[in-house]
Design a protein around this motif. Structure first.
Motif, short mmCIF file in Angstrom:
data_model
loop_
_atom_site.label_atom_id
_atom_site.label_comp_id
_atom_site.label_asym_id
_atom_site.label_seq_id
_atom_site.Cartn_x
_atom_site.Cartn_y
_atom_site.Cartn_z
N ASP A 4 -3.62 6.86 9.99
CA ASP A 4 -2.34 6.26 10.32
C ASP A 4 -1.93 5.29 9.22
O ASP A 4 -2.60 4.28 9.01
CB ASP A 4 -2.45 5.52 11.66
N PRO A 5 -0.84 5.56 8.49
CA PRO A 5 -0.42 4.65 7.42
C PRO A 5 -0.17 3.22 7.88
O PRO A 5 -0.28 2.29 7.10
CB PRO A 5 0.87 5.29 6.90
N ALA A 6 0.15 3.04 9.15
CA ALA A 6 0.37 1.69 9.67
C ALA A 6 -0.91 0.86 9.65
O ALA A 6 -0.85 -0.37 9.67
CB ALA A 6 0.94 1.75 11.08
N ASP A 7 -2.06 1.52 9.60
CA ASP A 7 -3.33 0.81 9.57
C ASP A 7 -3.74 0.37 8.16
O ASP A 7 -4.71 -0.36 8.01
CB ASP A 7 -4.44 1.69 10.14
N LEU A 8 -3.03 0.83 7.14
CA LEU A 8 -3.39 0.48 5.77
C LEU A 8 -3.00 -0.97 5.46
O LEU A 8 -1.98 -1.47 5.92
CB LEU A 8 -2.69 1.42 4.78
N THR A 9 -3.83 -1.62 4.67
CA THR A 9 -3.58 -3.01 4.28
C THR A 9 -3.02 -3.07 2.86
O THR A 9 -3.01 -2.06 2.14
CB THR A 9 -4.88 -3.82 4.32
N THR A 10 -2.60 -4.23 2.47
CA THR A 10 -2.13 -4.45 1.10
C THR A 10 -3.23 -4.07 0.11
O THR A 10 -2.96 -3.42 -0.90
CB THR A 10 -1.72 -5.93 0.91
N ALA A 11 -4.46 -4.45 0.41
CA ALA A 11 -5.59 -4.12 -0.47
C ALA A 11 -5.78 -2.61 -0.57
O ALA A 11 -6.09 -2.10 -1.66
CB ALA A 11 -6.86 -4.79 0.04
N ASP A 12 -5.57 -1.89 0.51
CA ASP A 12 -5.68 -0.43 0.49
C ASP A 12 -4.65 0.17 -0.48
O ASP A 12 -4.97 1.07 -1.27
CB ASP A 12 -5.48 0.17 1.87
N TYR A 13 -3.42 -0.32 -0.41
CA TYR A 13 -2.38 0.18 -1.30
C TYR A 13 -2.69 -0.17 -2.75
O TYR A 13 -2.47 0.64 -3.66
CB TYR A 13 -1.01 -0.35 -0.89
N LEU A 14 -3.20 -1.37 -3.00
CA LEU A 14 -3.55 -1.75 -4.37
C LEU A 14 -4.72 -0.92 -4.89
O LEU A 14 -4.72 -0.52 -6.07
CB LEU A 14 -3.88 -3.24 -4.44
N ASP A 15 -5.68 -0.64 -4.05
CA ASP A 15 -6.79 0.23 -4.46
C ASP A 15 -6.26 1.61 -4.85
O ASP A 15 -6.66 2.19 -5.86
CB ASP A 15 -7.83 0.37 -3.35
N GLY A 16 -5.35 2.13 -4.05
CA GLY A 16 -4.74 3.41 -4.35
C GLY A 16 -3.96 3.38 -5.66
O GLY A 16 -4.01 4.33 -6.45
N ALA A 17 -3.25 2.29 -5.88
CA ALA A 17 -2.50 2.15 -7.13
C ALA A 17 -3.43 2.14 -8.33
O ALA A 17 -3.15 2.77 -9.36
CB ALA A 17 -1.66 0.87 -7.10
N ARG A 18 -4.55 1.45 -8.21
CA ARG A 18 -5.53 1.44 -9.31
C ARG A 18 -6.11 2.83 -9.54
O ARG A 18 -6.29 3.26 -10.69
CB ARG A 18 -6.63 0.43 -9.00
N GLU A 19 -6.39 3.54 -8.48
CA GLU A 19 -6.92 4.90 -8.60
C GLU A 19 -5.91 5.82 -9.28
O GLU A 19 -6.28 6.64 -10.12
CB GLU A 19 -7.28 5.46 -7.23
N MET A 20 -4.64 5.68 -8.93
CA MET A 20 -3.61 6.52 -9.54
C MET A 20 -3.41 6.16 -11.01
O MET A 20 -3.16 7.04 -11.84
CB MET A 20 -2.29 6.41 -8.79
N THR A 21 -3.56 4.89 -11.35
CA THR A 21 -3.48 4.49 -12.75
C THR A 21 -4.63 5.12 -13.53
O THR A 21 -4.42 5.67 -14.62
CB THR A 21 -3.53 2.95 -12.89
N ALA A 22 -5.83 5.09 -12.97
CA ALA A 22 -7.00 5.67 -13.63
C ALA A 22 -6.84 7.19 -13.77
O ALA A 22 -7.36 7.78 -14.72
CB ALA A 22 -8.26 5.35 -12.85
N ALA A 23 -6.11 7.82 -12.86
CA ALA A 23 -5.90 9.26 -12.89
C ALA A 23 -4.66 9.64 -13.72
O ALA A 23 -4.24 10.79 -13.71
CB ALA A 23 -5.76 9.80 -11.47
N ASN A 24 -4.10 8.65 -14.42
CA ASN A 24 -2.90 8.85 -15.24
C ASN A 24 -1.71 9.35 -14.40
O ASN A 24 -1.00 10.28 -14.79
CB ASN A 24 -3.18 9.80 -16.40
N ARG A 25 -1.53 8.73 -13.25
CA ARG A 25 -0.40 9.03 -12.36
C ARG A 25 0.41 7.76 -12.17
O ARG A 25 0.41 7.14 -11.11
CB ARG A 25 -0.90 9.54 -11.01
#
Length: 64
Positions: A4-25
């Motif tokens: 459920d996306p409503a359960d995601l925290t700010t830290a979860d979104y930042l972790d995802g952003a870092r992962e996408m940066t590392a994946a060149n996305r």
């Protein structure tokens, strides 16, 4: 992992952003970081998040 996306925290979104940066996305990283910035209550923190993950469509350089 939450379903459920409503359960995601700010830290979860930042972790995802870092992962996408590392994946060149960079665009996906920007979208995830923007969601994190919107979820934070401190304007300075939100500005820092946005500065760390800028919109790649406005920072991209055209090469001929």
């Amino acid at each position: 992992m939450t379903r459920d996306p409503a359960d995601l925290t700010t830290a979860d979104y930042l972790d995802g952003a870092r992962e996408m940066t590392a994946a060149n996305r960079p665009y996906l990283a920007h979208l995830l970081a923007e969601e994190a910035a919107q979820r934070t209550t401190d304007p300075a923190t939100a500005a820092g998040i946005r500065a760390t993950f800028p919109d790649p469509t406005t920072t991209r350089e055209e090469i001929d």
